[in-house]
Design an enzyme around this catalytic site. Structure first.
Site, PDB file in Angstrom:
ATOM      1  N   ASP A  79       0.871  -1.171   0.000  1.00 56.74           N
ATOM      2  CA  ASP A  79       0.000   0.000   0.000  1.00 56.74           C
ATOM      3  C   ASP A  79       0.910   1.224   0.000  1.00 56.74           C
ATOM      4  OD1 ASP A  79      -1.582   2.167   0.651  1.00 56.74           O
ATOM      5  OD2 ASP A  79      -2.852   1.029   2.029  1.00 56.74           O
ATOM      6  N   VAL A  80       0.944   1.957  -1.109  1.00 58.98           N
ATOM      7  CA  VAL A  80       1.924   3.043  -1.247  1.00 58.98           C
ATOM      8  C   VAL A  80       1.671   4.195  -0.281  1.00 58.98           C
ATOM      9  CG1 VAL A  80       2.485   2.520  -3.659  1.00 58.98           C
ATOM     10  CG2 VAL A  80       0.661   4.171  -3.152  1.00 58.98           C
ATOM     11  N   ASN A 106       2.135   4.874 -10.417  1.00 60.08           N
ATOM     12  CA  ASN A 106       0.856   4.766 -11.108  1.00 60.08           C
ATOM     13  C   ASN A 106      -0.325   4.583 -10.151  1.00 60.08           C
ATOM     14  OD1 ASN A 106      -1.015   3.792 -13.484  1.00 60.08           O
ATOM     15  ND2 ASN A 106      -1.036   2.150 -11.973  1.00 60.08           N
ATOM     16  N   TYR A 171      -8.230  14.965  -5.723  1.00 62.95           N
ATOM     17  CA  TYR A 171      -7.517  14.289  -6.828  1.00 62.95           C
ATOM     18  C   TYR A 171      -6.699  15.297  -7.645  1.00 62.95           C
ATOM     19  CZ  TYR A 171      -7.150  11.144 -10.925  1.00 62.95           C
ATOM     20  OH  TYR A 171      -6.718  10.355 -11.966  1.00 62.95           O
ATOM     21  N   ALA A 174      -3.706  16.471  -5.732  1.00 63.58           N
ATOM     22  CA  ALA A 174      -2.678  15.420  -5.687  1.00 63.58           C
ATOM     23  C   ALA A 174      -1.930  15.336  -7.013  1.00 63.58           C
ATOM     24  CB  ALA A 174      -3.322  14.075  -5.354  1.00 63.58           C
TER      25      ALA A 174
HETATM   26  N1  LIG Z   1      -8.493   6.037 -16.030  1.00 62.94           N
HETATM   27  C1  LIG Z   1      -8.320   7.296 -16.322  1.00 62.94           C
HETATM   28  O1  LIG Z   1      -9.093   7.899 -17.089  1.00 62.94           O
HETATM   29  C2  LIG Z   1      -7.173   8.063 -15.755  1.00 62.94           C
HETATM   30  C3  LIG Z   1      -6.967   9.360 -16.222  1.00 62.94           C
HETATM   31  C4  LIG Z   1      -5.913  10.100 -15.726  1.00 62.94           C
HETATM   32  C5  LIG Z   1      -5.070   9.541 -14.787  1.00 62.94           C
HETATM   33  N2  LIG Z   1      -5.296   8.293 -14.340  1.00 62.94           N
HETATM   34  C6  LIG Z   1      -4.374   7.773 -13.340  1.00 62.94           C
HETATM   35  O2  LIG Z   1      -3.788   6.588 -13.798  1.00 62.94           O
HETATM   36  C7  LIG Z   1      -3.452   5.750 -12.698  1.00 62.94           C
HETATM   37  C8  LIG Z   1      -4.063   4.380 -12.910  1.00 62.94           C
HETATM   38  O3  LIG Z   1      -5.467   4.538 -13.042  1.00 62.94           O
HETATM   39  P1  LIG Z   1      -6.436   3.385 -13.581  1.00 62.94           P
HETATM   40  O4  LIG Z   1      -7.506   4.074 -14.328  1.00 62.94           O
HETATM   41  O5  LIG Z   1      -5.654   2.310 -14.194  1.00 62.94           O
HETATM   42  O6  LIG Z   1      -7.047   2.924 -12.184  1.00 62.94           O
HETATM   43  P2  LIG Z   1      -7.672   1.534 -11.693  1.00 62.94           P
HETATM   44  O7  LIG Z   1      -8.084   0.717 -12.853  1.00 62.94           O
HETATM   45  O8  LIG Z   1      -8.670   1.910 -10.664  1.00 62.94           O
HETATM   46  O9  LIG Z   1      -6.399   0.827 -11.020  1.00 62.94           O
HETATM   47  C9  LIG Z   1      -5.802   1.408  -9.898  1.00 62.94           C
HETATM   48  C10 LIG Z   1      -4.571   0.628  -9.531  1.00 62.94           C
HETATM   49  O10 LIG Z   1      -3.962   1.266  -8.392  1.00 62.94           O
HETATM   50  C11 LIG Z   1      -3.789   0.291  -7.371  1.00 62.94           C
HETATM   51  N3  LIG Z   1      -3.871   0.975  -6.070  1.00 62.94           N
HETATM   52  C12 LIG Z   1      -4.852   1.756  -5.599  1.00 62.94           C
HETATM   53  N4  LIG Z   1      -4.539   2.207  -4.380  1.00 62.94           N
HETATM   54  C13 LIG Z   1      -3.321   1.699  -4.069  1.00 62.94           C
HETATM   55  C14 LIG Z   1      -2.450   1.802  -2.962  1.00 62.94           C
HETATM   56  N5  LIG Z   1      -2.774   2.558  -1.875  1.00 62.94           N
HETATM   57  N6  LIG Z   1      -1.276   1.157  -3.002  1.00 62.94           N
HETATM   58  C15 LIG Z   1      -0.917   0.415  -4.068  1.00 62.94           C
HETATM   59  N7  LIG Z   1      -1.694   0.263  -5.160  1.00 62.94           N
HETATM   60  C16 LIG Z   1      -2.889   0.894  -5.152  1.00 62.94           C
HETATM   61  C17 LIG Z   1      -4.859  -0.740  -7.623  1.00 62.94           C
HETATM   62  O11 LIG Z   1      -4.432  -1.991  -7.102  1.00 62.94           O
HETATM   63  P3  LIG Z   1      -5.338  -2.907  -6.127  1.00 62.94           P
HETATM   64  O12 LIG Z   1      -6.769  -2.532  -6.328  1.00 62.94           O
HETATM   65  O13 LIG Z   1      -4.991  -4.288  -6.571  1.00 62.94           O
HETATM   66  O14 LIG Z   1      -4.848  -2.571  -4.774  1.00 62.94           O
HETATM   67  C18 LIG Z   1      -4.877  -0.796  -9.149  1.00 62.94           C
HETATM   68  O15 LIG Z   1      -3.830  -1.624  -9.626  1.00 62.94           O
HETATM   69  C19 LIG Z   1      -3.969   6.469 -11.460  1.00 62.94           C
HETATM   70  O16 LIG Z   1      -2.924   7.191 -10.862  1.00 62.94           O
HETATM   71  C20 LIG Z   1      -5.000   7.413 -12.017  1.00 62.94           C
HETATM   72  O17 LIG Z   1      -5.182   8.536 -11.195  1.00 62.94           O
HETATM   73  C21 LIG Z   1      -6.330   7.535 -14.793  1.00 62.94           C
END
Ligand SMILES: NC(=O)c1ccc[n+]([C@@H]2O[C@H](COP(=O)([O-])OP(=O)(O)OC[C@H]3O[C@@H](n4cnc5c(N)ncnc54)[C@H](OP(=O)(O)O)[C@@H]3O)[C@@H](O)[C@H]2O)c1
Length: 263
Positions: A79-80, A106, A171, A174
């Site tokens: 957990d980061v 990420n 968000y 951050a």
């Molecule tokens: N999707 C978008 O449109 C979008 C747009 C801009 C930026 N982003 C950014 O891209 C990144 C990935 O997003 P995503 O859309 O792929 O999200 P996602 O599908 O919800 O996946 C989130 C990932 O983060 C992990 N995670 C969450 N909290 C954590 C913690 N405290 N410690 C370690 N791992 C943790 C989850 O792992 P577990 O659930 O297995 O713990 C999962 O692997 C994020 O930083 C998000 O803000 C996403």
């Protein structure tokens, strides 16, 4: 680390000279979505990869799936947002596997509400994971990168970090903060061969955006010149480029991947 059967070298077969051979990468939140696509592309480029998630079963399962097409990948629970755990886990991994050369910050969560209604715990949870987690991971890997005189720190931020977004004060703060952290890391460690950059996705088709209401998704679609949400692989390509030697003279930058939504 897991090896594909019949390939003790640990590298996917048939793809020589992919640029990241021998580099050890840490991808936080690699169990699904964007992080998972990044891990896959890093493996294809020849890196050894450690992915993290909040529980070990999920992380191990994702790592096993990733190595099916080759390479060396390990899934660990981390957990980061837990600063001390990050330092200890990275220390343990480096003892066993050697120093990390690539860090991809990420892992991220959302806890949306307008400021008037946003709870302190929702502010804290998002800042702890999305911003403090990036600081904790960077701090943990920097020493090893300095010894190698080579390192890549890439943080996945967001289009909204520069625009603001209704209901996402935590968000947005951050993600804007992570870009500031990136510019500071870039200045502090440039002379040691370490670059720090951010990749700011627009709206990408993952669990995070699938949780949005259909009307909100349709509204957003109207603002994207390419008329589609991005795929995780669209972001992964940008991350792997910044991790490569091709990007050696690029530092302190934010690379936008958003289908033209923000120009
Ligand atoms: N999707 C978008 O449109 C979008 C747009 C801009 C930026 N982003 C950014 O891209 C990144 C990935 O997003 P995503 O859309 O792929 O999200 P996602 O599908 O919800 O996946 C989130 C990932 O983060 C992990 N995670 C969450 N909290 C954590 C913690 N405290 N410690 C370690 N791992 C943790 C989850 O792992 P577990 O659930 O297995 O713990 C999962 O692997 C994020 O930083 C998000 O803000 C996403």
């Amino acid at each position: 680390m897991s090896h594909p059967a019949g390939n003790p070298s640990g590298h996917p077969s048939g793809r020589a000279g992919r640029g990241l051979e021998g580099r050890l990468a840490l991808v936080t939140g690699g169990t699904r979505g964007i992080g998972n696509a990044i891990a896959r592309r890093l493996l294809e480029a020849g890196a050894r990869v450690v992915i993290t998630g909040r529980d070990s079963a999920g992380a191990e399962k994702a790592a096993q799936e990733l190595v099916q097409s080759g390479g060396e990948c390990r899934g660990v629970a981390l957990d980061v947002s837990r600063f001390d755990d990050v330092q200890e886990t990275v220390k343990g991994l480096e003892k066993e596997l050697g120093p990390f050369a690539i860090l991809v910050n990420n892992a991220g969560i959302t806890r949306d509400d307008v400021v008037m209604r946003m709870k302190e715990e929702d502010w804290d949870a998002v800042l702890s994971t999305n911003l403090k987690g990036s600081f904790a991971c960077a701090k943990a890997v920097i020493r090893g990168m300095m010894k190698q005189r080579w390192g890549r720190i890439i943080s996945v931020t967001s289009i909204v970090g520069g625009m603001g977004n209704i209901g996402q004060a935590n968000y947005v703060a951050a993600k804007a903060g992570a870009e500031g952290l990136t510019r500071t890391l870039a200045r502090e460690y440039a002379s040691r061969g370490i670059t720090a950059n951010a990749v700011a996705p627009g709206f990408i088709d993952t669990d995070m955006t699938r949780a949005m209401e259909e009307a909100a998704r349709a509204r957003l679609m109207g603002q994207i010149p390419m008329e589609r949400f991005g795929q995780p692989e669209d972001v992964a390509g940008a991350v792997v480029f910044l991790a490569s030697d091709e990007a050696a003279y690029i530092t302190g930058q934010v690379l936008h991947v958003n289908g033209g939504m923000l120009m």
